[in-house]
Design a protein around this motif. Structure first.
Motif, short mmCIF file in Angstrom:
data_model
loop_
_atom_site.label_atom_id
_atom_site.label_comp_id
_atom_site.label_asym_id
_atom_site.label_seq_id
_atom_site.Cartn_x
_atom_site.Cartn_y
_atom_site.Cartn_z
N MET A 1 0.83 -1.19 0.00
CA MET A 1 0.00 0.00 0.00
C MET A 1 0.87 1.25 0.00
N LEU A 2 1.89 1.27 0.85
CA LEU A 2 2.77 2.42 0.91
C LEU A 2 3.54 2.57 -0.40
N THR A 3 3.92 1.47 -0.97
CA THR A 3 4.66 1.55 -2.24
C THR A 3 3.77 2.08 -3.36
N GLN A 4 2.48 1.73 -3.32
CA GLN A 4 1.56 2.25 -4.33
C GLN A 4 1.41 3.76 -4.20
N PHE A 5 1.29 4.23 -2.98
CA PHE A 5 1.19 5.68 -2.74
C PHE A 5 2.48 6.36 -3.17
N SER A 6 3.61 5.75 -2.83
CA SER A 6 4.90 6.33 -3.17
C SER A 6 5.06 6.41 -4.69
N ASN A 7 4.66 5.34 -5.40
CA ASN A 7 4.77 5.36 -6.86
C ASN A 7 3.82 6.39 -7.46
N ALA A 8 2.61 6.51 -6.91
CA ALA A 8 1.66 7.49 -7.43
C ALA A 8 2.17 8.90 -7.19
N PHE A 9 2.79 9.13 -6.05
CA PHE A 9 3.32 10.46 -5.75
C PHE A 9 4.50 10.78 -6.65
N LYS A 10 5.34 9.77 -6.96
CA LYS A 10 6.48 10.01 -7.85
C LYS A 10 6.04 10.32 -9.27
N ASN A 11 4.93 9.73 -9.67
CA ASN A 11 4.46 9.93 -11.03
C ASN A 11 3.66 11.22 -11.20
N MET A 12 3.36 11.92 -10.11
CA MET A 12 2.59 13.16 -10.17
C MET A 12 3.44 14.29 -10.73
N ASN A 13 2.78 15.23 -11.39
CA ASN A 13 3.51 16.41 -11.85
C ASN A 13 3.67 17.38 -10.67
N MET A 14 4.39 18.46 -10.87
CA MET A 14 4.71 19.41 -9.80
C MET A 14 3.44 20.07 -9.26
N LYS A 15 2.51 20.38 -10.12
CA LYS A 15 1.26 21.02 -9.71
C LYS A 15 0.48 20.11 -8.75
N GLY A 16 0.45 18.82 -8.99
CA GLY A 16 -0.24 17.85 -8.13
C GLY A 16 0.45 17.71 -6.79
#
Length: 109
Positions: A1-16
């Motif tokens: 679960m934490l890794t999914q959040f971490s990957n989603a956060f890494k893939n976000m653009n700067m505005k997100g």
């Protein structure tokens, strides 16, 4: 679960990422403000905690006997003894009689 959040956060653009940061701070400030407001409303003068403290104080005052202030009469006698003025001694005697009357009425109740 934490890794999914971490990957989603890494893939976000700067505005997100900035939006997530702003929402996190906003949530923290709202939580702090809510806790502060409820605490102040709870402990303010006239609030529930204050009312409970006043009620406990009043119950305790009703249960305890009146205090016997012998120190004041002791001071009065020493002031009369040290006084060189007859008028001051007469006033001291009157005050001493008042203290004695108050003491005796406290002992009677």
């Amino acid at each position: 679960m934490l890794t999914q959040f971490s990957n989603a956060f890494k893939n976000m653009n700067m505005k997100g990422k900035v939006a997530c940061l702003a929402l996190t701070f906003l949530g923290g400030f709202l939580t702090f403000g809510t806790l502060t407001y409820t605490t102040i409303q709870n402990i303010r003068v006239g609030g529930p905690k204050y009312t409970a403290i006043v009620a406990d104080k009043d119950i305790l005052a009703d249960c305890l006997p009146p205090l016997l202030y012998v120190v004041e009469s002791y001071l009065c006698t020493h002031l009369m003894q040290d006084s060189h003025d007859a008028l001051a001694r007469t006033e001291g005697i009157v005050r001493y009689k008042e203290f004695k009357k108050s003491y005796e009425s406290s002992m009677a109740s």
